[in-house]
Design a protein around this motif. Structure first.
Motif, PDB file in Angstrom:
ATOM      1  N   PRO A 141       0.802  -1.223   0.000  1.00  0.00           N
ATOM      2  CA  PRO A 141       0.000   0.000   0.000  1.00  0.00           C
ATOM      3  C   PRO A 141       0.836   1.275   0.000  1.00  0.00           C
ATOM      4  CG  PRO A 141      -0.885  -1.581   1.571  1.00  0.00           C
ATOM      5  CD  PRO A 141       0.427  -2.135   1.109  1.00  0.00           C
ATOM      6  N   SER A 142       2.058   1.199   0.511  1.00  0.00           N
ATOM      7  CA  SER A 142       2.903   2.391   0.611  1.00  0.00           C
ATOM      8  C   SER A 142       3.561   2.779  -0.717  1.00  0.00           C
ATOM      9  CB  SER A 142       3.995   2.172   1.666  1.00  0.00           C
ATOM     10  OG  SER A 142       4.795   1.044   1.321  1.00  0.00           O
ATOM     11  N   VAL A 143       3.494   1.910  -1.733  1.00  0.00           N
ATOM     12  CA  VAL A 143       4.151   2.177  -3.021  1.00  0.00           C
ATOM     13  C   VAL A 143       3.419   3.299  -3.747  1.00  0.00           C
ATOM     14  CG1 VAL A 143       4.723   1.232  -5.286  1.00  0.00           C
ATOM     15  CG2 VAL A 143       5.043  -0.167  -3.238  1.00  0.00           C
ATOM     16  N   GLU A 144       4.142   4.382  -4.081  1.00  0.00           N
ATOM     17  CA  GLU A 144       3.543   5.529  -4.757  1.00  0.00           C
ATOM     18  C   GLU A 144       3.617   5.415  -6.267  1.00  0.00           C
ATOM     19  OE1 GLU A 144       5.632   8.881  -3.101  1.00  0.00           O
ATOM     20  OE2 GLU A 144       4.044   9.208  -1.617  1.00  0.00           O
ATOM     21  N   VAL A 145       4.681   4.756  -6.761  1.00  0.00           N
ATOM     22  CA  VAL A 145       4.840   4.608  -8.205  1.00  0.00           C
ATOM     23  C   VAL A 145       5.529   3.281  -8.486  1.00  0.00           C
ATOM     24  CG1 VAL A 145       7.019   5.902  -8.150  1.00  0.00           C
ATOM     25  CG2 VAL A 145       5.773   5.652 -10.316  1.00  0.00           C
ATOM     26  N   HIS A 146       5.094   2.639  -9.551  1.00  0.00           N
ATOM     27  CA  HIS A 146       5.659   1.359  -9.957  1.00  0.00           C
ATOM     28  C   HIS A 146       6.200   1.524 -11.371  1.00  0.00           C
ATOM     29  CE1 HIS A 146       6.154  -2.877 -10.739  1.00  0.00           C
ATOM     30  NE2 HIS A 146       5.224  -2.873 -11.672  1.00  0.00           N
ATOM     31  N   TYR A 147       7.490   1.243 -11.574  1.00  0.00           N
ATOM     32  CA  TYR A 147       8.095   1.386 -12.896  1.00  0.00           C
ATOM     33  C   TYR A 147       7.994   0.061 -13.644  1.00  0.00           C
ATOM     34  CZ  TYR A 147       9.831   5.922 -11.501  1.00  0.00           C
ATOM     35  OH  TYR A 147       9.904   7.234 -11.093  1.00  0.00           O
ATOM     36  N   TYR A 148       7.425   0.145 -14.839  1.00  0.00           N
ATOM     37  CA  TYR A 148       7.163  -1.074 -15.595  1.00  0.00           C
ATOM     38  C   TYR A 148       7.233  -0.757 -17.088  1.00  0.00           C
ATOM     39  CZ  TYR A 148       4.605  -5.205 -17.271  1.00  0.00           C
ATOM     40  OH  TYR A 148       4.234  -6.351 -17.917  1.00  0.00           O
ATOM     41  N   HIS A 149       8.151  -1.438 -17.795  1.00  0.00           N
ATOM     42  CA  HIS A 149       8.305  -1.266 -19.246  1.00  0.00           C
ATOM     43  C   HIS A 149       8.443   0.205 -19.636  1.00  0.00           C
ATOM     44  CE1 HIS A 149       6.505  -5.445 -20.480  1.00  0.00           C
ATOM     45  NE2 HIS A 149       7.559  -5.525 -19.706  1.00  0.00           N
ATOM     46  N   ARG A 150       9.378   0.884 -18.980  1.00  0.00           N
ATOM     47  CA  ARG A 150       9.691   2.283 -19.276  1.00  0.00           C
ATOM     48  C   ARG A 150       8.477   3.201 -19.090  1.00  0.00           C
ATOM     49  NH1 ARG A 150      12.982   2.740 -24.804  1.00  0.00           N
ATOM     50  NH2 ARG A 150      12.963   4.922 -24.091  1.00  0.00           N
ATOM     51  N   LYS A 151       7.686   2.853 -18.104  1.00  0.00           N
ATOM     52  CA  LYS A 151       6.538   3.686 -17.740  1.00  0.00           C
ATOM     53  C   LYS A 151       6.473   3.799 -16.221  1.00  0.00           C
ATOM     54  CE  LYS A 151       3.502   2.528 -21.654  1.00  0.00           C
ATOM     55  NZ  LYS A 151       4.424   1.659 -22.394  1.00  0.00           N
ATOM     56  N   GLY A 152       6.089   4.961 -15.754  1.00  0.00           N
ATOM     57  CA  GLY A 152       5.814   5.152 -14.340  1.00  0.00           C
ATOM     58  C   GLY A 152       4.323   4.978 -14.117  1.00  0.00           C
ATOM     59  N   ILE A 153       3.929   4.011 -13.279  1.00  0.00           N
ATOM     60  CA  ILE A 153       2.519   3.716 -13.043  1.00  0.00           C
ATOM     61  C   ILE A 153       2.164   4.129 -11.619  1.00  0.00           C
ATOM     62  CG2 ILE A 153       0.707   1.983 -13.184  1.00  0.00           C
ATOM     63  CD1 ILE A 153       2.223   2.257 -15.777  1.00  0.00           C
ATOM     64  N   PHE A 154       1.255   5.078 -11.477  1.00  0.00           N
ATOM     65  CA  PHE A 154       0.806   5.565 -10.173  1.00  0.00           C
ATOM     66  C   PHE A 154      -0.573   4.970  -9.877  1.00  0.00           C
ATOM     67  CE2 PHE A 154       3.806   8.605 -11.704  1.00  0.00           C
ATOM     68  CZ  PHE A 154       4.454   9.138 -10.591  1.00  0.00           C
ATOM     69  N   PRO A 155      -0.719   4.188  -8.808  1.00  0.00           N
ATOM     70  CA  PRO A 155      -2.038   3.620  -8.491  1.00  0.00           C
ATOM     71  C   PRO A 155      -3.006   4.700  -8.014  1.00  0.00           C
ATOM     72  CG  PRO A 155      -0.450   3.098  -6.767  1.00  0.00           C
ATOM     73  CD  PRO A 155       0.330   3.741  -7.873  1.00  0.00           C
ATOM     74  N   ALA A 156      -4.229   4.665  -8.521  1.00  0.00           N
ATOM     75  CA  ALA A 156      -5.284   5.587  -8.097  1.00  0.00           C
ATOM     76  C   ALA A 156      -6.203   4.826  -7.152  1.00  0.00           C
ATOM     77  CB  ALA A 156      -6.059   6.117  -9.302  1.00  0.00           C
ATOM     78  N   LYS A 157      -6.158   5.173  -5.869  1.00  0.00           N
ATOM     79  CA  LYS A 157      -6.856   4.397  -4.850  1.00  0.00           C
ATOM     80  C   LYS A 157      -8.010   5.200  -4.244  1.00  0.00           C
ATOM     81  CE  LYS A 157      -2.436   2.320  -3.416  1.00  0.00           C
ATOM     82  NZ  LYS A 157      -1.519   2.136  -2.271  1.00  0.00           N
ATOM     83  N   PHE A 158      -9.027   4.437  -3.809  1.00  0.00           N
ATOM     84  CA  PHE A 158     -10.105   5.020  -3.011  1.00  0.00           C
ATOM     85  C   PHE A 158     -10.550   3.962  -2.018  1.00  0.00           C
ATOM     86  CE2 PHE A 158     -14.587   5.997  -2.141  1.00  0.00           C
ATOM     87  CZ  PHE A 158     -14.436   7.290  -1.657  1.00  0.00           C
ATOM     88  N   GLU A 159     -10.445   4.312  -0.746  1.00  0.00           N
ATOM     89  CA  GLU A 159     -10.789   3.390   0.345  1.00  0.00           C
ATOM     90  C   GLU A 159     -10.079   2.050   0.171  1.00  0.00           C
ATOM     91  OE1 GLU A 159     -15.052   3.234   0.452  1.00  0.00           O
ATOM     92  OE2 GLU A 159     -15.218   5.194   1.441  1.00  0.00           O
ATOM     93  N   ASN A 160      -8.771   2.133  -0.117  1.00  0.00           N
ATOM     94  CA  ASN A 160      -7.876   0.978  -0.237  1.00  0.00           C
ATOM     95  C   ASN A 160      -8.162   0.098  -1.459  1.00  0.00           C
ATOM     96  OD1 ASN A 160      -6.450   1.622   2.171  1.00  0.00           O
ATOM     97  ND2 ASN A 160      -8.080   0.676   3.392  1.00  0.00           N
ATOM     98  N   ASN A 161      -9.025   0.555  -2.345  1.00  0.00           N
ATOM     99  CA  ASN A 161      -9.274  -0.177  -3.588  1.00  0.00           C
ATOM    100  C   ASN A 161      -8.566   0.505  -4.755  1.00  0.00           C
ATOM    101  OD1 ASN A 161     -11.131  -2.195  -2.565  1.00  0.00           O
ATOM    102  ND2 ASN A 161     -12.642  -0.553  -2.369  1.00  0.00           N
TER     103      ASN A 161
END
Length: 325
Positions: free
Chosen positions: A84-104
């Motif tokens: 849950p603490s991960v703010e950005v995940h780097y994958y295939h030369r892309k920065g992926i930021f999870p958009a969360k609401f109520e832990n979903n």
């Protein structure tokens, strides 16, 4: 636009100042363009119905490659496995930021990288602003919900119609379906006054709630379903052609007809729909859909009518002793 401080107070305030969904989308888009200095392609995908089971829709995208539903689903599943603490995940030369609401995980922001460049030191700022965007969107979303039916309410109806007509939210439609048109359908529960008179308003409210649930479960994530007023509902939805739109509405009409309602038994609905083409004002679209609905009521109820099939001048109200609604 300038950043007042690196913690983004000014940008946060800009997002919180937006009082409509379309304005909020546009503001967040502008902020991302500014932060990436126009050098990075990006896209935002999010489920605005706030339902984790739905596939996120494209809010806006500037990516060269189209993200398929399979791509989107796999990316969401990948993000769900992260801490849950991960703010950005780097994958295939892309920065992926999870958009969360109520832990979903309801979506994600993707920013393409230039060579092996990372987005830092803007990672935390972008993650924070994405969180602000989601929270402001949720505030706007729940302010637009009818408390009885849990559908979108009448107050948000006109904004949605205008945004569709103006093509402001064309990106929300699935990639590869640009040929589709938007339609407006008005649906009304038949003989509803008789339900209230016979069984009381508590049972009447239960009928409205159950019909609303059937409508909500039958339409797609990209469609908009409203409680327009009383026992009347409105639906905004894209479809390839009038025949496809009619068939979809017919399936829902028959689903409601086949359902059984406590104490009342069976309920039917009548409907009318119109293609949102060359519509100048919301009232014009509603008037045409209502004319088609009125035709359905006049000709036996429990049917769907396409406005263009009437092929007559606008219907004038007919004064009679017949109770249509």
């Amino acid at each position: 636009m300038t950043i007042a401080t690196q913690c983004g107070h000014e940008l946060t305030a800009r997002l919180l100042d937006q009082k409509s969904e379309c304005a909020l989308d546009a503001c967040f888009d502008k902020i991302l363009e500014h932060l990436t200095q126009g050098n990075h392609a990006y896209a935002l995908l999010f489920c605005k119905q706030f339902t984790p089971q739905q596939i996120p829709n494209t809010v806006f995208t500037y990516l060269e490659e189209t993200l398929t539903e399979a791509d989107i689903e796999s990316q969401v599943k990948r993000l769900e496995k992260l801490k849950p603490s991960v703010e950005v995940h780097y994958y295939h030369r892309k920065g992926i930021f999870p958009a969360k609401f109520e832990n979903n995980i309801l979506g994600f922001l993707v920013i393409e990288l230039i060579e092996d460049e990372l987005i830092s030191p803007l990672e935390s700022l972008i993650a924070h602003l994405l969180n602000v965007f989601v929270k402001q969107l949720s505030t706007l979303h729940y302010a637009c919900i009818d408390p009885l039916s849990q559908l979108l309410n009448r107050q948000t109806f006109e904004e949605k119609v205008l945004s569709v007509v103006a093509r402001d939210n064309h990106a929300a439609m699935r990639q590869g379906y640009a040929e589709r048109r938007w339609y407006l359908a008005m649906l009304d529960i038949d003989n509803f006054k008789g339900v209230n008179d016979t069984f009381g308003h508590v049972i009447g409210d239960e009928v409205i709630l159950l019909v609303a649930q059937l409508l909500k479960s039958s339409f797609r994530a990209e469609d908009y379903v409203f409680r327009y007023g009383g026992e009347e509902f409105a639906v905004l939805f894209p479809s390839q052609c009038p025949t496809t739109a009619f068939n979809g509405l017919e399936r829902i009409r028959m689903l409601i007809e086949a359902a059984r309602f406590p104490q009342v038994g069976s309920i039917t609905v009548s409907g009318g729909f119109v293609a949102l083409v060359n519509i100048g004002q919301t009232s014009e679209a509603v008037h045409q859909a209502d004319q088609a609905l009125y035709y359905s009521k006049q000709h036996g109820r429990n049917k769907m009518t396409f406005f263009d099939d009437l092929n007559i001048a606008p219907l004038e109200p007919i004064h009679s002793d017949i109770e249509l609604f």
